[in-house]
Motif scaffolding. Structure first.
Motif, PDB file in Angstrom:
ATOM      1  N   TYR A 112       0.826  -1.194  -0.037  1.00  0.00           N
ATOM      2  CA  TYR A 112      -0.082   0.059  -0.063  1.00  0.00           C
ATOM      3  C   TYR A 112       0.958   1.269   0.076  1.00  0.00           C
ATOM      4  O   TYR A 112       0.407   2.456   0.239  1.00  0.00           O
ATOM      5  CB  TYR A 112      -0.972   0.063   1.154  1.00  0.00           C
ATOM      6  CG  TYR A 112      -2.138  -0.981   1.080  1.00  0.00           C
ATOM      7  CD1 TYR A 112      -2.567  -1.438   0.085  1.00  0.00           C
ATOM      8  CD2 TYR A 112      -2.228  -1.942   2.469  1.00  0.00           C
ATOM      9  CE1 TYR A 112      -3.285  -2.740   0.035  1.00  0.00           C
ATOM     10  CE2 TYR A 112      -3.101  -3.187   2.580  1.00  0.00           C
ATOM     11  CZ  TYR A 112      -3.465  -3.258   1.078  1.00  0.00           C
ATOM     12  OH  TYR A 112      -4.324  -4.352   1.053  1.00  0.00           O
ATOM     13  N   ALA A 113       2.234   1.207  -0.240  1.00  0.00           N
ATOM     14  CA  ALA A 113       2.991   2.395  -0.438  1.00  0.00           C
ATOM     15  C   ALA A 113       2.577   3.421  -1.551  1.00  0.00           C
ATOM     16  O   ALA A 113       1.827   2.892  -2.448  1.00  0.00           O
ATOM     17  CB  ALA A 113       4.685   2.066  -0.653  1.00  0.00           C
ATOM     18  N   ASN A 114       2.534   4.792  -1.238  1.00  0.00           N
ATOM     19  CA  ASN A 114       2.101   5.703  -2.011  1.00  0.00           C
ATOM     20  C   ASN A 114       3.140   6.229  -3.026  1.00  0.00           C
ATOM     21  O   ASN A 114       2.668   7.206  -3.864  1.00  0.00           O
ATOM     22  CB  ASN A 114       1.833   6.942  -1.088  1.00  0.00           C
ATOM     23  CG  ASN A 114       0.697   6.395  -0.235  1.00  0.00           C
ATOM     24  OD1 ASN A 114      -0.567   6.020  -0.561  1.00  0.00           O
ATOM     25  ND2 ASN A 114       0.697   6.651   1.325  1.00  0.00           N
ATOM     26  N   SER A 115       4.175   5.640  -2.881  1.00  0.00           N
ATOM     27  CA  SER A 115       5.209   6.158  -3.984  1.00  0.00           C
ATOM     28  C   SER A 115       6.236   5.081  -4.290  1.00  0.00           C
ATOM     29  O   SER A 115       6.474   4.194  -3.403  1.00  0.00           O
ATOM     30  CB  SER A 115       5.986   7.504  -3.354  1.00  0.00           C
ATOM     31  OG  SER A 115       6.579   7.169  -2.566  1.00  0.00           O
ATOM     32  N   GLU A 116       7.074   5.296  -5.285  1.00  0.00           N
ATOM     33  CA  GLU A 116       8.070   4.139  -5.595  1.00  0.00           C
ATOM     34  C   GLU A 116       9.150   4.356  -4.440  1.00  0.00           C
ATOM     35  O   GLU A 116       9.728   3.439  -4.044  1.00  0.00           O
ATOM     36  CB  GLU A 116       8.945   4.617  -6.987  1.00  0.00           C
ATOM     37  CG  GLU A 116       7.944   4.357  -8.197  1.00  0.00           C
ATOM     38  CD  GLU A 116       7.846   2.800  -8.171  1.00  0.00           C
ATOM     39  OE1 GLU A 116       8.847   2.049  -7.816  1.00  0.00           O
ATOM     40  OE2 GLU A 116       6.728   2.502  -8.924  1.00  0.00           O
TER      41      GLU A 116
END
Length: 217
Positions: A112-116
């Motif tokens: 569920y990470a929001n960025s690379e």
């Protein structure tokens, strides 16, 4: 004819899947109802103190919440027994079952990470819990394929959903982590091939999981 047991679920919830694996492993018939995550009905909120799944309704009168409580209830009331008979082995199984929250968080937080950048940072933390489980498998005193040997157990049911989610994530974005832990990788393969695990989800679970991942982002 309606079953004695009804499992309340979201379509991709790994904690519900844990309960479903135990039900399947014990050949306990059950119905399942899927709750809209964004519009949880009043009847469900009335029986789920945390407003979360799973909830297991029993005979239309009782309701149990929390996946571990449900698994232990089923262990006490339905054959075959999935815990080891030996008290020390059983306690060790329960201890490793308790560790599943740490293991699960490492995987779910990464998915569920929001960025690379956040994804890379969180993915780097997966190796820690993986190493601990690989070490536990080294010390288990049997040749597998499951945690306690040839028979599926409650600790297997606890980890299978999260090893499955890791596998889904790894297919989308290869991580190269589980390959470093051969015993864990072999355990993962055995669990995902187990009939109780394969029958514990909606048929198109990987596609549904991917869709849910997109919607959450």
């Amino acid at each position: 004819m309606a079953s004695q047991f009804k499992l309340c679920s979201f379509k991709t919830c790994p904690w519900v899947q844990r309960a479903a694996i135990v039900l399947r492993a014990k050949n306990v018939a059950y119905d399942i109802t899927y709750i809209d995550r964004d519009h949880r009905p009043d009847w469900f909120l009335a029986i789920s103190p945390h407003s979360k799944v799973p909830v297991l309704q029993i005979g239309g009168k009782e309701a149990l919440f929390e996946s571990n409580a449900i698994a232990e209830y089923l262990e006490e009331t339905a054959e075959p027994r999935l815990h080891p008979a030996d008290p020390i082995a059983r306690a060790r199984n329960r201890a490793w079952t308790d560790y599943v929250t740490t293991f699960a968080s490492a995987i779910s937080n990464t998915a569920y990470a929001n960025s690379e950048e956040e994804f890379a940072t969180l993915a780097a933390k997966i190796a820690g819990p993986f190493a601990k489980l690989n070490e536990a498998l080294e010390k288990r005193g049997n040749a597998g394929p499951y945690f306690n040997g040839p028979k599926l157990s409650l600790v297997d049911a606890a980890y299978a959903p999260f090893l499955q989610r890791y596998t889904f994530m790894d297919r989308l974005k290869p991580l190269g982590i589980i390959e470093k832990f051969p015993l864990l990788a072999a355990w993962r393969d055995a669990l995902l091939a187990a009939p109780a695990v394969k029958a514990s989800t909606v048929p198109n679970i990987e596609a549904v999981w991917q869709e849910g991942l997109i919607l959450r982002k």
